[in-house]
Design a protein around this motif. Structure first.
Motif, short mmCIF file in Angstrom:
data_model
loop_
_atom_site.label_atom_id
_atom_site.label_comp_id
_atom_site.label_asym_id
_atom_site.label_seq_id
_atom_site.Cartn_x
_atom_site.Cartn_y
_atom_site.Cartn_z
N VAL A 137 0.83 -1.20 0.00
CA VAL A 137 0.00 0.00 0.00
C VAL A 137 0.86 1.26 0.00
O VAL A 137 0.52 2.25 -0.65
N TRP B 128 2.02 1.61 -3.51
CA TRP B 128 0.86 2.08 -4.28
C TRP B 128 0.64 3.56 -4.04
O TRP B 128 0.33 4.33 -4.95
N GLY C 284 -7.38 3.20 -2.52
CA GLY C 284 -6.11 3.18 -1.80
C GLY C 284 -6.25 3.71 -0.38
O GLY C 284 -5.65 3.16 0.56
N GLY D 141 -8.93 5.07 -7.89
CA GLY D 141 -7.71 4.52 -7.30
C GLY D 141 -7.32 5.20 -6.01
O GLY D 141 -6.85 4.55 -5.08
N ALA E 275 0.61 6.46 -6.71
CA ALA E 275 -0.58 7.30 -6.80
C ALA E 275 -0.24 8.77 -6.64
O ALA E 275 -0.88 9.64 -7.26
#
Length: 170
Positions: free
Chosen positions: A51, A54, A106, A102, A58
């Motif tokens: 995460v 990610w 997230g 997203g 992001a």
């Protein structure tokens, strides 16, 4: 009572702990509140690391998507130039939806990782603190991405409220 007998007596309230492999006395039984630290599952830390990665992607993608749409809107001076019926309009809709969805997914996953970390920490698992910190870091980054992408949400709401804007999305 001899000196050896006095040394072998247990404190008040303690029960002797016997090992099943031998019949000899092995010391005190562990206190129920002080059990050895359990090993947290690697999924908490692995998911937390995933995460955070990610969130970093992001962050870069959120800055890029916001800059892309800001530049497109500035150059065309209209919303139809960015999310219109031309072939680039469908591509822009996909970028817009992936960026917004997203970020929200997230944020939800990072909060779940943080809650799993808090739960593991209260159970005194070794990696519980690590999972909690990874969840907090990822949540903070996704909240920053949300602040950066606020213009995209207003762009999305303006595009959806226009008549005929949904035709190019599907």
């Amino acid at each position: 009572m001899t000196e050896d007998d006095a040394m072998n007596q247990l404190p008040h309230g303690r029960q002797p702990h016997f090992d099943s492999t031998s019949l000899g006395y092995q010391g005190y039984a562990p206190h129920p509140g002080r059990l050895p630290a359990a090993q947290a599952s690697a999924a908490n830390v692995g998911l937390g690391t995933g995460v955070v990665i990610w969130a970093g992607i992001a962050l870069l993608g959120g800055i890029g998507a916001t800059a892309y749409f800001a530049l497109g809107a500035a150059m065309t001076h209209s919303l139809d130039g960015v999310l219109g019926d031309d072939p680039n309009g469908a591509f822009n809709w996909i970028i817009l939806l992936v960026a917004i969805i997203g970020q929200f997914v997230g944020l939800v996953v990072s909060v779940i990782v943080m809650l799993f970390g808090i739960g593991a920490r209260t159970k005194r698992m070794r990696r519980g603190t690590t999972a909690m910190v990874l969840g907090i870091v990822a949540s903070a980054i996704f909240l920053l991405v949300g602040l950066i992408q606020l213009p995209l949400v207003s762009l999305f709401l303006a595009a959806v409220s226009q008549p005929g804007a949904g035709a190019s999305a599907g």
